[in-house]
Design an enzyme around this catalytic site. Structure first.
Site, PDB file in Angstrom:
ATOM      1  N   GLU A 269      35.032  39.203  37.603  1.00  0.00           N
ATOM      2  CA  GLU A 269      35.727  38.270  38.492  1.00  0.00           C
ATOM      3  C   GLU A 269      36.500  37.391  37.418  1.00  0.00           C
ATOM      4  O   GLU A 269      37.635  37.040  37.601  1.00  0.00           O
ATOM      5  CB  GLU A 269      34.804  37.342  39.107  1.00  0.00           C
ATOM      6  CG  GLU A 269      35.190  36.062  39.794  1.00  0.00           C
ATOM      7  CD  GLU A 269      35.792  36.356  41.318  1.00  0.00           C
ATOM      8  OE1 GLU A 269      35.101  37.036  41.735  1.00  0.00           O
ATOM      9  OE2 GLU A 269      36.934  36.109  41.206  1.00  0.00           O
ATOM     10  N   ASP A 273      40.615  37.114  37.491  1.00  0.00           N
ATOM     11  CA  ASP A 273      41.423  35.958  37.891  1.00  0.00           C
ATOM     12  C   ASP A 273      42.461  35.892  36.768  1.00  0.00           C
ATOM     13  O   ASP A 273      43.816  35.542  37.165  1.00  0.00           O
ATOM     14  CB  ASP A 273      40.562  34.894  37.930  1.00  0.00           C
ATOM     15  CG  ASP A 273      39.542  34.691  39.001  1.00  0.00           C
ATOM     16  OD1 ASP A 273      39.624  35.629  39.985  1.00  0.00           O
ATOM     17  OD2 ASP A 273      38.731  33.765  39.353  1.00  0.00           O
ATOM     18  N   SER A 473      39.393  38.035  45.577  1.00  0.00           N
ATOM     19  CA  SER A 473      39.447  37.296  44.430  1.00  0.00           C
ATOM     20  C   SER A 473      40.670  37.577  43.613  1.00  0.00           C
ATOM     21  O   SER A 473      40.784  37.421  42.676  1.00  0.00           O
ATOM     22  CB  SER A 473      37.889  37.085  43.643  1.00  0.00           C
ATOM     23  OG  SER A 473      37.208  38.310  43.968  1.00  0.00           O
TER      24      SER A 473
END
Ligand code: NAG
Ligand code: NAG
Ligand code: NAG
Ligand code: NAG
Ligand code: NAG
Length: 560
Positions: A269, A273, A473
């Protein structure tokens, strides 16, 4: 002060006033993935956060809506942290009452923030249990991570009650570790124009970003915020850029890390990002907010909110992939967090949240089911980003709903004015294909607002390029980077930054966006809805919002 262990009992006793309980509707159950490791020792140090009642909150909201409305004379006249502080700072009486309550219990090690509406104090577990009758602090463990929380509700004395919104560090657990879905789609390699998954150059082509659409204003910056024990590795970012960043000028390192980067493996994650906000928001200084709260009794998300109130110079765009079920949080907590979002918005800061990866969600309540909105995605004061995929996953065709794309209607917050007409049109047009009314509140804040591709991404993590990464995300930093590019052009023209985007976004009526009209997202697997939540439709819909950015057109529309 009567000591009662159940807030419901208290409500009965006090005739629904709920005297000493600040968060009577907070879920205090321990999530199943945390193991109880027993009482903490009485002398162990806790760090609790006191959210003091602010002043002028209705005025703050009015100002936010005016400053964000392109038709208002106040558009873009953002406030400094100093000005926000003089608006919302708690009254002298509030500060006095809270401080003297803490002092009576021998608590002195408190730190405030610039806006003086939070106090963070260290104390022993024994002091905390006396200060907040009802609490029983235990240590809970999940993998290598441990937190201290109370599984029983807390109360405060009646004279303190009107001066506090909530106490942080007592109940809420760090968010679920969402394993980003790795979903290998079926390639059709015989077709022409195939690609092998979403990369920066695929995104830049799809959203019409030319190689000169990169940042150039020295005073611009953007940020991603992380609240899991997750880190990005600078070497992954530079490898990612050397593999995928060939076609556009970019930066290959993060300008500033706020918080403590732990050791160990990189998180998928966190890598995702930072790699993707720096691909659309190319050549823009990027900050990473990471592990703002490392103490066992801190709430990491709340800790980030405190940081925003304690830093006068911040990036203009923040993207966040974090969410909890709306029904697991107290209304006192959520409305205070909303106020914190407003405080950021009036300063010109754009906050983008992922809409979630469970479609409309599902809450099982006995025989009945309903959809399950997620917060902060359902907050009226942030921009919420949904997800799409290519119609043919390996071809740069048009975009359709990614069935995981979070969306729906808040059960807590009423629909803000800026979206009423868009949502009404959707509800009227969708008519008979809408899910049964018992599943959602059609008068609540509807989300998402906008979306981007969320399926089939390449990410470099722990030195290895990994395909098939999916989730909102991914779409959130992609949209965030594009807003940061628009801010960049605005800054170069001496225009104010975009700030809270929604009032302006809804006035565009879809200009500058590719409308996504195909597909439905997932929901309850019961007979009544059969796994289907809402469906995309022309114009705004609660699956993909207004659609995905067509950068040059969106830039033109938002430069006026
Ligand atoms: C806020 O910043 C001030 C000044 O840098 C610092 O002294 C204080 O401890 C900070 N507050 C918190 C809660 O960290
Ligand atoms: C958890 O702890 C073990 C042993 O101390 C270590 O080998 C492992 O890398 C840690 N995992 C994470 C995710 O930090
Ligand atoms: C942008 O992209 C779309 C499809 O990817 C294309 O049809 C369009 O012509 C492009 N240019 C502009 C300026 O919209
Ligand atoms: C990248 O940004 C800097 C300012 O931060 C600017 O001076 C430089 O010209 C930009 N690079 C390109 C290729 O536009
Ligand atoms: C930001 O930088 C641009 C040039 O890159 C300049 O024109 C503008 O005035 C600056 N804005 C602020 C608020 O400093």
């Amino acid at each position: 002060m009567i000591k009662l262990t159940s807030p419901f009992l208290c409500c009965l006793w006090l005739g629904l006033v709920c005297g000493g309980f600040l968060e009577h509707d907070q879920n205090v159950l321990v999530p199943h993935d945390w193991r109880d490791a027993g009482w903490v020792r009485p002398e162990e140090e806790l760090l609790l956060t006191f959210a003091l009642k602010q002043q002028n909150v209705p005025l703050l909201e009015t100002m936010l809506m005016k400053l964000s409305d392109p038709d208002s004379a106040l558009y873009g006249k953002h406030l400094s942290l100093e000005e926000v502080s003089s608006l919302v700072r708690p009254s002298t009486e509030t500060q006095k009452v809270v401080l003297s309550w803490l002092q009576t219990h021998g608590i002195r090690g408190c730190h405030s923030v610039h806006t003086q509406d939070f106090l963070q104090c260290s104390m022993s577990a024994e002091q905390a249990q006396r200060l907040l009758p009802g609490t029983r602090f235990h240590r809970y463990v999940r993998k290598n991570h441990s937190v201290v929380r109370s599984s029983a509700p807390y109360s405060v004395p009646d004279e303190v009650h009107p001066h506090l919104d909530f106490v942080g560090g007592v109940h809420r657990f760090p968010p679920k570790e969402q394993d980003l879905p790795l979903s290998p789609p079926q390639p059709k390699p015989s077709e022409v124009g195939v690609h092998l998954g979403v990369t920066p150059s695929i995104l830049r082509q799809r959203y019409n970003l030319s190689s000169s659409d990169v940042g150039g204003a020295s005073n611009n910056s953007q940020a991603v915020a992380q609240f899991l024990e997750q880190y990005y590795h600078p070497s992954d970012l530079s490898e990612f850029m050397s593999i995928f960043g060939g076609s556009f000028p970019h930066q290959s390192s993060v300008e500033r890390v706020v918080g403590t980067q732990g050791g160990g493996k990189a998180g998928l994650e966190a890598s995702l990002d930072v790699e993707y906000i720096m691909s659309t928001g190319a050549n823009i200084s990027t900050w990473v907010f990471t592990n703002a709260g490392r103490h066992e009794s801190q709430e990491p998300f709340l800790q980030w909110m405190l940081l925003l109130s304690n830093m006068s110079a911040l990036p203009w765009v923040h993207t966040v992939s974090y969410g909890d079920d709306e029904d697991s949080l107290s209304s006192a907590y959520m409305s205070r967090i909303n106020t914190e979002f407003m405080k950021a918005g009036v300063r010109g800061i754009s906050l983008l949240f992922a809409s979630g990866d469970s479609g409309a969600g599902c809450r099982h309540m006995g025989k009945e089911n309903s959809f399950r909105p997620s917060f902060p995605a359902s907050s009226p004061y942030v921009t919420t980003v949904g997800g799409t995929s290519f119609k043919n996953p390996f071809k740069m065709s048009y975009e359709v709903t990614d069935y995981i794309s979070g969306g729906g209607f808040s059960n807590v917050f009423k629909m803000p004015d800026y979206q009423v007409s868009a949502v009404d049109s959707y509800l009227k047009a969708a008519g008979s294909v809408l899910p049964p009314q018992s599943y959602y509140s059609p008068t609540g804040r509807a989300y998402p607002d906008i979306s981007a591709l969320s399926d089939n991404y390449w990410v470099v993590t722990n030195k290895i390029p990994i395909p098939w990464v999916s989730g909102t995300s991914a779409s959130t930093p992609v949209v965030g980077g594009m807003l940061a590019l628009i801010n960049d052009q605005r800054l170069q023209k001496d225009l104010p930054v975009l700030g809270f985007l929604n009032p302006r976004l809804y006035k565009l009526q879809g200009i500058g966006l590719f409308d996504v009209t195909d597909g439905c997202h997932l929901s309850c697997l019961d007979e009544e809805v059969q796994g289907k939540g809402f469906c995309a439709a022309p114009s705004w819909d609660p699956v993909t919002g207004w659609g995905t950015p067509n950068y040059p057109e969106l830039l033109t529309a938002l430069l006026q």
